[in-house]
Design an enzyme around this catalytic site. Structure first.
Site, PDB file in Angstrom:
ATOM      1  N   CYS A   1       0.832  -1.208   0.000  1.00  0.00           N
ATOM      2  CA  CYS A   1       0.000   0.000   0.000  1.00  0.00           C
ATOM      3  C   CYS A   1       0.863   1.255   0.000  1.00  0.00           C
ATOM      4  O   CYS A   1       0.553   2.239  -0.672  1.00  0.00           O
ATOM      5  CB  CYS A   1      -0.947  -0.012   1.191  1.00  0.00           C
ATOM      6  SG  CYS A   1      -0.141  -0.251   2.790  1.00  0.00           S
TER       7      CYS A   1
ATOM      8  N   GLN B   1      -8.028   7.059   6.608  1.00  0.00           N
ATOM      9  CA  GLN B   1      -7.239   8.295   6.604  1.00  0.00           C
ATOM     10  C   GLN B   1      -8.129   9.497   6.893  1.00  0.00           C
ATOM     11  O   GLN B   1      -7.769  10.380   7.682  1.00  0.00           O
ATOM     12  CB  GLN B   1      -6.550   8.449   5.242  1.00  0.00           C
ATOM     13  CG  GLN B   1      -5.643   9.663   5.142  1.00  0.00           C
ATOM     14  CD  GLN B   1      -4.818   9.648   3.863  1.00  0.00           C
ATOM     15  OE1 GLN B   1      -4.416   8.598   3.380  1.00  0.00           O
ATOM     16  NE2 GLN B   1      -4.570  10.817   3.301  1.00  0.00           N
TER      17      GLN B   1
ATOM     18  N   GLU C   1      -2.419  34.022  -4.888  1.00  0.00           N
ATOM     19  CA  GLU C   1      -3.640  33.350  -5.340  1.00  0.00           C
ATOM     20  C   GLU C   1      -4.518  34.328  -6.117  1.00  0.00           C
ATOM     21  O   GLU C   1      -4.731  35.459  -5.680  1.00  0.00           O
ATOM     22  CB  GLU C   1      -4.405  32.798  -4.137  1.00  0.00           C
ATOM     23  CG  GLU C   1      -5.821  32.339  -4.398  1.00  0.00           C
ATOM     24  CD  GLU C   1      -5.899  31.280  -5.488  1.00  0.00           C
ATOM     25  OE1 GLU C   1      -6.765  31.422  -6.374  1.00  0.00           O
ATOM     26  OE2 GLU C   1      -5.091  30.315  -5.456  1.00  0.00           O
ATOM     27  N   LYS C   2      -5.032  33.890  -7.259  1.00  0.00           N
ATOM     28  CA  LYS C   2      -5.824  34.782  -8.115  1.00  0.00           C
ATOM     29  C   LYS C   2      -7.223  35.054  -7.557  1.00  0.00           C
ATOM     30  O   LYS C   2      -7.792  36.117  -7.794  1.00  0.00           O
ATOM     31  CB  LYS C   2      -5.934  34.195  -9.522  1.00  0.00           C
ATOM     32  CG  LYS C   2      -6.738  32.909  -9.608  1.00  0.00           C
ATOM     33  CD  LYS C   2      -6.811  32.397 -11.047  1.00  0.00           C
ATOM     34  CE  LYS C   2      -7.629  31.105 -11.126  1.00  0.00           C
ATOM     35  NZ  LYS C   2      -7.699  30.586 -12.502  1.00  0.00           N
TER      36      LYS C   2
ATOM     37  N   LEU D   1      -0.477  21.223 -13.974  1.00  0.00           N
ATOM     38  CA  LEU D   1       0.380  21.924 -14.927  1.00  0.00           C
ATOM     39  C   LEU D   1       1.412  20.995 -15.553  1.00  0.00           C
ATOM     40  O   LEU D   1       1.850  21.204 -16.680  1.00  0.00           O
ATOM     41  CB  LEU D   1       1.079  23.095 -14.226  1.00  0.00           C
ATOM     42  CG  LEU D   1       1.831  24.101 -15.107  1.00  0.00           C
ATOM     43  CD1 LEU D   1       0.878  24.792 -16.080  1.00  0.00           C
ATOM     44  CD2 LEU D   1       2.548  25.129 -14.246  1.00  0.00           C
TER      45      LEU D   1
ATOM     46  N   THR E   1      -4.294  14.040 -10.232  1.00  0.00           N
ATOM     47  CA  THR E   1      -4.979  13.767  -8.970  1.00  0.00           C
ATOM     48  C   THR E   1      -4.420  14.657  -7.866  1.00  0.00           C
ATOM     49  O   THR E   1      -3.274  15.109  -7.924  1.00  0.00           O
ATOM     50  CB  THR E   1      -4.820  12.294  -8.555  1.00  0.00           C
ATOM     51  OG1 THR E   1      -3.448  12.024  -8.282  1.00  0.00           O
ATOM     52  CG2 THR E   1      -5.306  11.358  -9.649  1.00  0.00           C
TER      53      THR E   1
ATOM     54  N   CYS F   1       7.401 -18.456  36.114  1.00  0.00           N
ATOM     55  CA  CYS F   1       7.195 -19.172  34.850  1.00  0.00           C
ATOM     56  C   CYS F   1       6.246 -20.341  35.102  1.00  0.00           C
ATOM     57  O   CYS F   1       6.529 -21.208  35.924  1.00  0.00           O
ATOM     58  CB  CYS F   1       8.525 -19.669  34.308  1.00  0.00           C
ATOM     59  SG  CYS F   1       8.365 -20.522  32.726  1.00  0.00           S
TER      60      CYS F   1
ATOM     61  N   SER G   1       3.141  -9.530  23.813  1.00  0.00           N
ATOM     62  CA  SER G   1       2.209 -10.057  22.809  1.00  0.00           C
ATOM     63  C   SER G   1       1.947  -9.083  21.669  1.00  0.00           C
ATOM     64  O   SER G   1       1.771  -9.498  20.523  1.00  0.00           O
ATOM     65  CB  SER G   1       0.882 -10.454  23.465  1.00  0.00           C
ATOM     66  OG  SER G   1       1.067 -11.548  24.332  1.00  0.00           O
TER      67      SER G   1
ATOM     68  N   CYS H   1     -27.423  -5.024  27.849  1.00  0.00           N
ATOM     69  CA  CYS H   1     -27.814  -4.565  26.515  1.00  0.00           C
ATOM     70  C   CYS H   1     -26.733  -3.693  25.900  1.00  0.00           C
ATOM     71  O   CYS H   1     -26.392  -3.826  24.718  1.00  0.00           O
ATOM     72  CB  CYS H   1     -29.150  -3.831  26.574  1.00  0.00           C
ATOM     73  SG  CYS H   1     -29.174  -2.427  27.718  1.00  0.00           S
TER      74      CYS H   1
END
Length: 1009
Positions: A86, A155, A217-218, A480, A485, A669, A815, A980
């Site tokens: 991935c 994500q 930024e325009k 550009l 994406t 043990c 574990s 419940c």
């Protein structure tokens, strides 16, 4: 009190039990004509809103979006693979398995930190990434029946939770402070266009330490195509604002209304103003228009995607612009031309603008569509129609308005190429046409000089560095350069940031060495939290250590664990050479406590492994080497022998001479060693424990801990014996003796040798955590302030906090490493830091760990009694559609506010120890006059009836279950047992609230004096 009359075993609750499961004693049938009709009463899958029902409805429709329940379920399914495919499929190289691992332990900040470290637009990409062709494309679970992981949804979930935390980004203080960086870091850097690629580039430059970074930024809003062309039901403007805020936290500046080609604003003009590096992230601003549509306007019914989608966004994205825009009114039939993602955004948006019918027309066949399945599936579910193998011929107009479109038929040849058959054409009636045939640089190309463009119309650059081939100071990315994406655009900005850094430093005579890029990670005030703790004079950098078990099999493994961040390690237990052991095989098996669950996240293991097969001399040498190379880490030697003073004395002195920080006495043990008079054989007898601790105390000045067995009647008595014998503390608990399971042929697993023999082994993992928590808290209550190292199911920061609250100072872990690898410690570290930091913020105190509190929603009374299936769901949709017509789409629901400063000091780890102890005690101390009852949230209920069944057959028959709506109703018979809630599959659907009446127990029969 009067109880039942007659037979007390007689079933009285016939009405309540009407729908309770019973054993079928014979087969039944129902005529097909009846079952066909009945199934519609329960349908959920095909009853989503579609077509014209979607008018004005810009709520999230992505099937990938997850609740906390869904995220925890999905993250637990992930294999967290080695060399995970991935990650290789992600353009930004996200450590996907790590962030999913953090989600599975409810460490949402840890997940977000991992995501934002490699992708500053991690939330945006989680919402819009075409994961089926990227990270999910190589998921190993695609080889199984259950299919690949919903990576995008996970994500999105983690980063949205972090967004709710409202924590600022800061520059990592371990990097060179800004005041000490050379002048080269004050170089002027310009970025043109405030879309994803520029936001990414600017963020990484800010993290590197550049202090004069400006985005031009325009528009009067930010975000580029994320804001203007991705619909609100896929990506809302709040997300864009949030990620831009994180960027601005690093000092990046933004100037609005700076449009290339206007008022002399060009790339070259910026260079003349002293900008030493310029990044172009302007996308492809102009549409490609087929000559068939020349001179057509929106008034006539024609839109390009570049015109239509911004109109939709401005009208539907709250907070994007101050104008009171209206949605384009497409009341009629709409044709959308194109088969890319943009075309499908146009198609689904058209329904929300009032279209009665939407047809997507494209030149190729279905198998050659460019759009990703995520987009196509939504359009299909919403009842868009598809018309493949067509090419526009001409537009038919009447009275200056579009009324139809004529198409040629196209055909695919055996060579894979498409051709137009001009002898075949037909007409499709329509009222509106939306062209989504792509975009181009258009008239602003001249303003980009000296940038040149290739034959495909994209910027001519070096794709390895994103540098223009005609100007070493000019960099480009995103649409550009042909990377269409969002995530590719983000990665272009990331790639460019490093190469801008290298270029600027070289300009100032500071070459950056060749090698892998070293971009700084995402950093917040959480990462500054101190989680060190002191115990018995030992300073632990963090409370996470390896237990004396399989992860500590060798010194090299302990070394690798320290390199990943573990705070301490207890060696595998070693003995004198006369007691050396040899293991059998197989000896470690998966648990059965989680049912038939295979793969990651095993809830338990059983082992019949003995102590270390390595010699005591090996371990003493190894301890010295580890302390030499990791002086800040704690190394504890684990030793074992029989009830022999000389042996314990010799081992203790050897451990001290090795340079160990402390000693652990393995008195617990549960298998094998007890037969030799060691381990459990010593640890179950208070007298033996007392004397062994006395001998070791006399032999060494090092702090030492007796490791206790849970396989006794009362563990605190063993702890007292260790305390009285001079032990500095105890470790609780060792594994629980058990037999994990038998196969159908009566053989156990593990089965050893030809005879298939077995023995009782030690159960470890999460299944033992309740036993361990009980042991730790019991010891703490019996021996206040006595140092405890906890072990037994500490698989997360969340579990660690529980052990600290019960009285432990540090935790030993085995574990969870067996389930994964040594890197899990970073998840635990960030999780623990987050927990402590959140206690310093008043606005975060109501969170349950990292789970945000339930949002208070004003429930629509019209929806009461309407479950989400069948005719009831259709009615809900009708009501919702009706009310959406008058909704104010531009009303900001969750306005972005500055990140609050802490209102309290961040507590220390020491402050957490013992917090739960005052509330753990005798049953007789529990209040019987403060009863609760169950309250079911009808809106969250999925009508499964689990609460109803468990209450009937394991409780008090206190829940009614409607036969038509399947809505459960709690009656006055509820005793507040909580069963419940325990079986409910939806978190927070059932809550326990104070009982308003006096609780009177049902005694069954009249109480006899």
């Amino acid at each position: 009190m009067t109880g039942h009359t007659g037979d007390v075993s007689q079933v009285h609750d016939i009405e309540i039990l009407a729908l309770n499961p019973t054993v079928n004693k014979h087969a039944t049938f129902k005529p097909t004509i009846v079952s066909k009709k009945d199934k519609e009463n329960w349908a959920r899958l095909d009853h989503c809103k579609k077509g014209c029902e979607l008018k004005n409805d810009f709520e999230d429709v992505k099937p990938t979006t997850l609740t906390e329940r869904g995220a925890l379920f999905e993250s637990a399914r992930c294999l967290k693979c080695a060399d995970a495919p991935c990650q290789k499929g992600c353009p930004t190289q996200l450590d996907i398995k790590s962030f999913i691992s953090s989600i599975s332990t409810k460490n949402y900040y840890g997940a977000a930190k991992t995501i934002f470290s490699d992708n500053p637009l991690g939330l945006t990409c989680g919402m819009v990434c075409p994961v089926s062709s990227l990270c999910q494309y190589g998921c190993n679970l695609a080889a199984t029946e259950e299919g690949p992981i919903n990576i995008g949804g996970l994500q999105q979930f983690a980063t949205e939770v972090f967004k709710k935390m409202n924590i600022p980004q800061i520059r990592d203080p371990s990097l060179t402070p800004l005041s000490q960086l050379p002048e080269s870091y004050k170089a002027k850097i310009a970025l043109i266009g405030c879309g994803p690629t520029s936001i990414s580039c600017a963020t990484f430059l800010g993290r590197l330490g550049y202090t004069d970074v400006t985005i031009f930024e325009k528009e009067q809003y930010l975000g580029g195509l994320s804001s203007s062309e991705i619909p609100n039901y896929r990506l809302n403007y709040e997300v864009v604002e949030f990620e831009i805020k994180l960027m601005k936290d690093l000092g990046v500046k933004v100037e609005y209304g700076k449009r290339l080609g206007e008022n002399g604003f060009t790339v070259e003009s910026l260079q003349k103003q002293g900008y030493e590096a310029i990044y172009l992230g302007i996308g492809m601003p102009e549409p490609k228009i087929d000559p068939v549509f020349n001179e057509l306007t929106s008034d006539q019914g024609f839109f390009s995607s570049k015109e239509f989608l911004p109109k939709v966004s401005k009208a539907s994205k709250a907070g994007m612009c101050g104008c009171k825009s209206q949605l384009p009114q497409l009341n009629g039939r709409v044709i959308v031309l194109g088969a890319g993602d943009t075309a499908f955004d146009c198609a689904t948006s058209a329904f929300r603008c009032g279209a009665s019918r939407v047809t997507v027309c494209f030149r190729r066949g279905f198998s050659d569509m460019r759009a990703v399945p995520e987009e196509v599936d939504i359009a299909k579910d919403e009842r868009c129609e598809f018309l493949p193998y067509v090419l526009p011929k001409q537009v038919i107009k009447r009275d200056g308005k579009v009324v139809a479109m004529e198409f040629y038929k196209t055909e695919k040849g055996d060579d894979g190429n498409y051709s137009v058959d001009e002898d075949q054409f037909f007409r499709v009636k329509c009222d509106y046409i939306i062209s989504a045939f792509g975009s181009q640089i258009g008239s602003v190309a001249e303003s980009c000089s000296p940038l040149q463009f290739n034959k495909w119309g994209t910027a001519d650059i070096d794709p390895m560095t994103m540098t223009s081939k005609h100007a070493e100071w000019l960099f480009c990315g995103g649409d550009l350069v042909g990377n269409g994406t969002t995530v590719e655009a983000v990665n272009d900005g990331k790639t460019a940031s490093w190469n801008i850094h290298k270029y600027l430093q070289s300009l100032h005579g500071i070459p950056i060495p060749d090698g892998p890029p070293q971009l700084p990670n995402f950093f917040t005030p959480i990462d500054l939290v101190d989680i060190s703790v002191e115990m018995c004079g030992m300073k632990f950098p963090n409370p996470f250590g390896l237990a004396s078990a399989t992860p500590a099999t060798s010194a090299a493994m302990i070394r690798r664990s320290f390199e990943q961040g573990w705070g301490f390690a207890v060696t595998k237990t070693f003995s004198l050479d006369k007691d050396l052991v040899t293991n059998v095989s197989p000896r470690i098996v998966r648990g059965t406590t989680s049912g038939h669950h295979f793969g990651p996240g095993q809830g338990a293991f059983l082992n019949i492994e003995l102590i270390s097969e390595k010699t005591c001399h090996y371990w003493c040498k190894a301890i010295g080497e580890l302390k030499r190379d990791f002086p800040d880490r704690i190394v504890i030697a684990s030793i074992m022998c029989g009830f022999n003073k000389e042996d314990w004395t010799q081992l203790a002195k050897m451990a001290e001479a090795s340079g160990a920080d402390g000693i652990e006495l393995n008195l617990s043990c549960p298998h094998g060693m007890g037969e030799k008079g060691m381990g459990l054989a010593c640890g179950q007898d208070t007298e033996l424990v007392f004397h062994i601790c006395q001998w070791v105390r006399a032999a060494t000045r090092l702090p030492f801990f007796a490791k206790l067995t849970p396989n006794v009647t009362e563990i605190k008595e063993i702890a007292k014996a260790a305390h009285d014998g001079g032990a500095d503390g105890v470790t609780a608990i060792n594994t629980v003796s058990g037999l994990m399971g038998l196969k159908g042929d009566s053989n156990a697993w593990p089965a050893i040798g030809d005879e298939k023999r077995t023995t009782y082994g030690g159960v470890s993992g999460n299944a033992t955590r309740p036993i361990a928590l009980r042991a730790v808290s019991s010891i703490r209550k019996s021996l206040p302030d006595y140092p405890i190292m906890a072990t037994g199911g500490a698989d997360s920061a969340d579990a660690t906090i529980q052990f600290l609250h019960c009285g432990a100072s540090v935790v030993q872990i085995c574990s969870s490493v067996q389930n994964q690898d040594f890197t899990v410690v970073q998840d635990y570290i960030t999780g623990l830091k987050t927990y402590l930091y959140m206690q310093s913020r008043e606005d975060l105190l109501q969170w349950d760990g990292q789970s945000p509190p339930n949002e208070i929603i004003n429930k629509n009374p019209k929806l009461k009694g309407l479950p989400k299936f069948g005719k009831y769901l259709l009615e809900r949709n009708r009501i919702d559609t009706e009310e959406k017509q008058n909704i104010d789409l531009q009303k900001v629901k969750n306005p972005l506010v500055p990140s609050p400063n802490p209102t309290h000091p961040v507590p220390s780890l020491k402050d957490q120890i013992n917090r739960a102890i005052p509330r753990i005690g005798r049953h007789d101390d529990l209040k019987r006059d403060q009863q609760v009852v169950a309250l079911i949230d009808e809106d969250k209920c999925i009508n499964c009836g689990k609460c109803y069944m468990t209450c009937n057959d394991s409780g008090y028959q206190a829940i009614k279950f409607d036969g038509k709506t399947h809505i459960p109703l709690v009656t006055d018979l509820c005793t507040g047992c909580d069963l419940c809630l325990s079986v409910c599959p939806v978190p927070d659907c059932i809550t326990m609230v104070p009982r308003e009446t006096i609780y009177v127990p049902d005694r069954g029969l009249t109480v006899q004096n």
